[in-house]
Design an enzyme around this catalytic site. Structure first.
Site, short mmCIF file in Angstrom:
data_model
loop_
_atom_site.label_atom_id
_atom_site.label_comp_id
_atom_site.label_asym_id
_atom_site.label_seq_id
_atom_site.Cartn_x
_atom_site.Cartn_y
_atom_site.Cartn_z
N GLY A 46 0.81 -1.22 0.00
CA GLY A 46 0.00 0.00 0.00
C GLY A 46 0.84 1.26 0.00
O GLY A 46 0.54 2.23 -0.69
N CYS A 47 1.92 1.24 0.77
CA CYS A 47 2.78 2.42 0.86
C CYS A 47 3.51 2.69 -0.46
O CYS A 47 3.73 3.83 -0.83
CB CYS A 47 3.78 2.25 2.00
SG CYS A 47 2.95 2.10 3.60
#
Length: 156
Positions: A46-47
């Site tokens: 996600g990051c």
């Protein structure tokens, strides 16, 4: 946990190193619009999506004179590897002592796959030229976030 910041509040000042070890202070960015985005960990799915969405929209931020700063609890070395691996053109701040994350209220309890632990929540703060919080995003979709942030600046 510090009190929750609200839109219109003065953004807490900070002084933390970026990936290159250079000190970054919010007060030195007065007169510029700033995107301060907090994320849990370098090089996680996600990051990485979120960082790449800011990278892909970076020219639009730069044209508007908007400074993009990513903040996580990772150290400078981790940030260097992450930034190089994905050609990130903006600075990543190493908040290893959690001072910025705690001041902005992003550090706290998290739940993932039935496990509870402490960490950084994905949140973004838009800070205006006078150092005031213009907008807070507390629900962030990593892949669409940069576009959402640009639209919020366009609305001003």
């Amino acid at each position: 946990m510090p009190s929750k910041l609200k839109e219109g509040d003065k953004a807490p000042d900070f002084a933390v190193p970026d990936a290159e070890g250079k000190m970054v202070r919010l007060k030195d960015l007065r007169g510029k619009k700033v995107v301060l985005y907090f994320y849990p960990k370098d090089d996680t799915p996600g990051c990485t999506k979120e960082a790449c969405s800011f990278r892909d929209s970076f020219a639009a931020f730069k044209r508007r004179g908007i400074e993009v700063l990513g903040v996580s609890l990772d150290n400078e070395k981790s940030h260097q590897k992450f930034a190089q691996k994905y050609s990130l053109p903006f600075r990543l701040l190493a908040d290893t002592e959690r001072s910025v994350s705690e001041a902005y209220g992003t550090y706290g309890e998290k739940k993932f796959m039935g496990r509870t632990y402490m960490g950084n929540n994905r949140m973004t703060f838009l800070i205006d030229e006078k150092g005031k919080i213009k907008k807070i995003f507390s629900k962030v979709k990593p892949e669409d976030h940069a576009e959402e942030v640009l639209q919020a600046f366009n609305a001003s």
